[in-house]
Design a protein around this motif. Sequence first.
Motif, PDB file in Angstrom:
ATOM      1  N   TRP A  74       0.838  -1.213   0.000  1.00 22.81           N
ATOM      2  CA  TRP A  74       0.000   0.000   0.000  1.00 22.81           C
ATOM      3  C   TRP A  74       0.864   1.251   0.000  1.00 22.81           C
ATOM      4  O   TRP A  74       0.558   2.246  -0.644  1.00 22.81           O
ATOM      5  N   LEU A  75       2.000   1.169   0.725  1.00 24.54           N
ATOM      6  CA  LEU A  75       2.882   2.339   0.849  1.00 24.54           C
ATOM      7  C   LEU A  75       3.567   2.627  -0.498  1.00 24.54           C
ATOM      8  O   LEU A  75       3.629   3.782  -0.933  1.00 24.54           O
ATOM      9  N   MET A  76       4.049   1.581  -1.152  1.00 22.79           N
ATOM     10  CA  MET A  76       4.726   1.780  -2.438  1.00 22.79           C
ATOM     11  C   MET A  76       3.779   2.432  -3.440  1.00 22.79           C
ATOM     12  O   MET A  76       4.141   3.349  -4.163  1.00 22.79           O
ATOM     13  N   ARG A  77       2.551   1.905  -3.485  1.00 23.60           N
ATOM     14  CA  ARG A  77       1.602   2.440  -4.446  1.00 23.60           C
ATOM     15  C   ARG A  77       1.226   3.879  -4.081  1.00 23.60           C
ATOM     16  O   ARG A  77       1.138   4.762  -4.939  1.00 23.60           O
ATOM     17  N   SER A  78       1.032   4.114  -2.785  1.00 19.11           N
ATOM     18  CA  SER A  78       0.663   5.446  -2.322  1.00 19.11           C
ATOM     19  C   SER A  78       1.775   6.445  -2.639  1.00 19.11           C
ATOM     20  O   SER A  78       1.518   7.576  -3.070  1.00 19.11           O
ATOM     21  N   ILE A  79       3.011   6.028  -2.438  1.00 15.95           N
ATOM     22  CA  ILE A  79       4.153   6.909  -2.745  1.00 15.95           C
ATOM     23  C   ILE A  79       4.191   7.204  -4.244  1.00 15.95           C
ATOM     24  O   ILE A  79       4.366   8.353  -4.662  1.00 15.95           O
ATOM     25  N   HIS A  80       3.985   6.177  -5.052  1.00 13.45           N
ATOM     26  CA  HIS A  80       4.029   6.372  -6.507  1.00 13.45           C
ATOM     27  C   HIS A  80       2.938   7.359  -6.942  1.00 13.45           C
ATOM     28  O   HIS A  80       3.186   8.258  -7.741  1.00 13.45           O
TER      29      HIS A  80
END
Lengths: 357, 146
Positions: A84-90
């Motif tokens: 979730w964090l990777m996608r949110s950061i992207h």
Amino acid sequence: MELFTSLRGWLDERVDLEGLAALARKKTVPSHRHSIWYYFGGVTLFLFIIQVCSGILLLFYYRPGEDTAFESIRFLMSKVQFGWLMRSIHSWSANLMVLAAAIHMFSVFLTKAYRKPREITWVSGVLLFYLTLAFGFSGYLLPWNELAFFATKVGTDIAGSVPFVGGAMLELLRGGEQVTGATLSRFFGFHVALFPAIFTVLLAVHLIMVQRQGMSTPIGHEKSSEETPMPFFPNFVLRDVLLWLIVLNILAVLAVFFPWELGVKADPFAAAPAGITPEWYFLFMFQVLKLLPSHVLFLEGEVFGVLVFGIAMALWTVIPFFDRKSQRGQQGRFFTYVGIAVIVFILFFTILGWVML
Amino acid sequence: MSDSTSPSKRRTLQMLLSAGGTALLAAIAYPVIAYLKPPKLSGQSVSSVGLGAVDEYAPASATLFRFGEKPGLLMRYQDGSFRAFSATCTHLDCTVQYREDMGIIWCACHNGKYDLEGRNIEGPPPKPLDEFTVIVKDGEVHVTES
């Protein structure tokens, strides 16, 4: 320490580190009351690097395809550690990058930094900006959710309404007449292969030009430079790095506390949901298209809108060649007013679009 | 040796080189452009679909249906009659919906409005919705291209 010294010596013999260090020592950045705007290009670059890194990480789990795209992102967000964090950061970094690039572009415009001899830097920069928007548009579809599906239908249909070449463009973009899994495959290809390749070349041109020519000093500040120029290294670089850290923190706070939602899976045979809007950076165009009557002069409203935006974007790209006064190093009001008018237009219709949601 | 640099030989070589270069570019560009153009798949084009029994549709209701790759909107009016339209908004390709509360066919994307006969009445749509032909035979509803 000895190892470091000998490694340095080894490298110095082969790549002339001392020469590079001498170059870095000589490089300066003009210092005046508009210097603050110099930092936004660097911030945009920083966010682009974050996009590349987080995008590569997303690729490890993302599976393009009508039946797999949405599911793979759901898996990523619910099962993969920090998925979730990777996608949110992207997603957040993409939005911040558009914002930073826009601030960079308009500040360059208003300080007339595009003037001779920096026309190539301006043109490559504007093309990079348009490509950034294209990255946003193509990436938006990849999770294959309802909002993205209709945004893509509308966006590609706009491309399709361009006179003469519209039909071919529509097919090229969609991989068929309709938005389907074929469109998803193409957008995936654009987003992770074609656009990055073009972006890299343009970015190289842009950065090489900036390095070769140095920063532009606004007209009228050249002689009366309020302060002596700032050494690039370490003074400017350290300020740059500090700002990057601040941006990284803002990004982390946004990504953690406002995680990007996945939404509902796209259903090509469902009606468009109420309250549908594009990303904020397309909102002004969306609002203008909404307000245009069905026919303007002898053209359909959408064709008229597309033509006007298309011509405006093309003119914006080549504006250094029209601004004769700044080419001669003279201060002129006209293009300042044009820039302000464009900013006011975009802000007005963005706010209007936001209020009328 | 002097022959090899004579202007006419030079011109010939230049012509051959540029013709060869152009041919090379064309030989690369043509397959790439053709490759990018998606092939027409058989089964993609549909000329008629069956939508089941008449009783499945309540009067004064609307149902989205699949017509090949495109969405359609089947309207059943108060008097029991049927009409079917393409559910693709003529403005920018969004899928329209029946709004019972407003008594219209509505597009959520740019607030386009059509009356229940599919005529564009408000907002950006430039044309009425395309209409299909509805045939009711033996209590079954069929929709065909007009």
